[in-house]
Design a protein around this motif. Structure first.
Motif, PDB file in Angstrom:
ATOM      1  N   HIS A  93      17.521 -25.019 -36.485  1.00 37.50           N
ATOM      2  CA  HIS A  93      17.804 -26.326 -35.910  1.00 37.50           C
ATOM      3  C   HIS A  93      17.750 -27.483 -36.704  1.00 37.50           C
ATOM      4  N   VAL A  94      18.211 -28.621 -36.076  1.00 36.29           N
ATOM      5  CA  VAL A  94      18.360 -29.804 -37.126  1.00 36.29           C
ATOM      6  C   VAL A  94      17.619 -31.030 -36.507  1.00 36.29           C
ATOM      7  N   LEU A  95      16.942 -31.747 -37.144  1.00 41.12           N
ATOM      8  CA  LEU A  95      16.219 -32.760 -36.789  1.00 41.12           C
ATOM      9  C   LEU A  95      17.163 -34.244 -37.358  1.00 41.12           C
ATOM     10  N   VAL A  96      17.464 -35.023 -36.619  1.00 43.73           N
ATOM     11  CA  VAL A  96      18.225 -36.194 -37.225  1.00 43.73           C
ATOM     12  C   VAL A  96      17.537 -37.483 -36.621  1.00 43.73           C
ATOM     13  N   ASN A  97      17.323 -38.412 -37.619  1.00 40.65           N
ATOM     14  CA  ASN A  97      16.691 -39.568 -37.544  1.00 40.65           C
ATOM     15  C   ASN A  97      18.047 -40.271 -36.884  1.00 40.65           C
ATOM     16  N   GLY A  98      18.082 -40.845 -35.725  1.00 39.61           N
ATOM     17  CA  GLY A  98      19.237 -41.253 -35.083  1.00 39.61           C
ATOM     18  C   GLY A  98      19.128 -42.482 -34.691  1.00 39.61           C
ATOM     19  N   SER A  99      20.142 -43.003 -33.980  1.00 42.85           N
ATOM     20  CA  SER A  99      20.351 -44.387 -33.412  1.00 42.85           C
ATOM     21  C   SER A  99      20.287 -44.399 -31.742  1.00 42.85           C
ATOM     22  N   ARG A 100      19.530 -45.301 -31.286  1.00 48.04           N
ATOM     23  CA  ARG A 100      19.441 -45.448 -29.840  1.00 48.04           C
ATOM     24  C   ARG A 100      20.934 -45.745 -29.450  1.00 48.04           C
ATOM     25  N   ALA A 101      21.439 -46.771 -30.168  1.00 50.75           N
ATOM     26  CA  ALA A 101      22.945 -47.208 -29.844  1.00 50.75           C
ATOM     27  C   ALA A 101      23.863 -46.156 -29.881  1.00 50.75           C
ATOM     28  N   TYR A 102      23.836 -45.140 -30.714  1.00 47.48           N
ATOM     29  CA  TYR A 102      24.770 -44.008 -30.707  1.00 47.48           C
ATOM     30  C   TYR A 102      24.336 -42.787 -29.970  1.00 47.48           C
ATOM     31  N   LEU A 103      23.471 -42.981 -29.146  1.00 50.31           N
ATOM     32  CA  LEU A 103      23.092 -41.531 -28.537  1.00 50.31           C
ATOM     33  C   LEU A 103      24.256 -41.042 -27.584  1.00 50.31           C
ATOM     34  N   ASP A 104      24.938 -41.846 -26.972  1.00 48.29           N
ATOM     35  CA  ASP A 104      26.095 -41.475 -25.899  1.00 48.29           C
ATOM     36  C   ASP A 104      27.233 -40.664 -27.026  1.00 48.29           C
ATOM     37  N   GLN A 105      27.687 -41.491 -27.882  1.00 47.58           N
ATOM     38  CA  GLN A 105      28.456 -40.672 -28.703  1.00 47.58           C
ATOM     39  C   GLN A 105      28.248 -39.328 -29.646  1.00 47.58           C
TER      40      GLN A 105
END
Ligand SMILES: Nc1ncnc2c1ncn2[C@@H]1O[C@H](COP(=O)(O)OP(=O)(O)OP(=O)(O)O)[C@@H](O)[C@H]1O
Ligand SMILES: O=P(O)(O)OC[C@H]1O[C@H](OP(=O)(O)O)[C@H](O)[C@@H]1O
Length: 194
Positions: A93-105
């Protein structure tokens, strides 16, 4: 791909890095790797141990296809190394500190991703950003303004399949809820071998 991508999002200062640090050991036990981000931010900055690069280098890496995911926000560019695909394929499994704005992509590339939104009361958020002291007062105000952009009141931006996790109180409480959420969603060591 057999591992699960866990996409942790939330406004700046909501506690993503703090939660990731607190969860490192239990995540490892679940067979979950935390990916180190490439960011055009000084390596000396407070917070996560990102790989700091200049803007030119970031663009070179992007052109080379070095990133599985990348986005721009807060005047910075962020990249997630493409190596995560190997980890996922191998069952990690992989955990990413992501961006809300980029969720769809991100969802387009990883339809099965598990999106978790950390939330914090706005006053607590302001205080935490000020205490952290990484950004200037003006940058903090800009981040606070951005923090409300994707709130539930704004409709479908974050969709239904996002799990909300409040971090307004003790981090240890958030950590327990986070681990329970992962277990409830079937993230287990049986799949992501340690
Ligand atoms: N539950 C909590 N209680 C008190 N302080 C907290 C809690 N969670 C995080 N903090 C503090 O709030 C500040 C912001 O947290 P952190 O840097 O982890 O947020 P972040 O979401 O990673 O922010 P950014 O996206 O800007 O990197 C830090 O100084 C951290 O120590
Ligand atoms: O506002 P949104 O799109 O959710 O996130 C934008 C970016 O800002 C934060 O990074 P940091 O605060 O610079 O570490 C997030 O981790 C994300 O990468």
């Amino acid at each position: 791909m057999s591992g699960r991508l866990i996409y942790l999002i939330g406004p700046s200062g909501s506690g993503k890095d703090s939660l990731i640090e607190a969860a490192r050991r239990p995540l490892a036990q679940l067979g979950c790797d935390v990916v180190r981000r490439v960011i055009t931010r000084s390596a000396e900055s407070v917070g996560e141990e990102a790989h700091g690069v200049g803007a030119d280098e970031f663009e070179r890496l992007e052109r080379q296809g070095a990133f599985a995911l990348c986005w721009r926000a807060n005047g910075l560019a962020y990249g997630i190394p493409v190596q995560i695909d190997e980890w996922l394929t191998s069952g990690r499994h992989v955990l990413v500190n992501g961006s809300r704005a980029y969720l769809d992509q991100a969802r387009q590339r990883y339809p099965e991703l598990l999106a978790i939104l950390l939330t914090v009361d706005i006053d607590v958020l302001r205080q935490r950003l000020m205490n952290r002291g990484r950004e200037s007062a003006a940058q903090i105000e800009a981040r606070l303004k951005r923090s409300t952009l994707f709130s539930a009141d704004d409709g479908p931006v974050l969709g239904e399949s996002v799990f909300f996790l409040d971090n307004s109180s003790e981090l240890s409480v958030t950590l327990e809820r986070f681990l329970k959420l992962l277990r409830d969603q079937g993230v287990s060591a049986a799949l992501g071998r340690t």
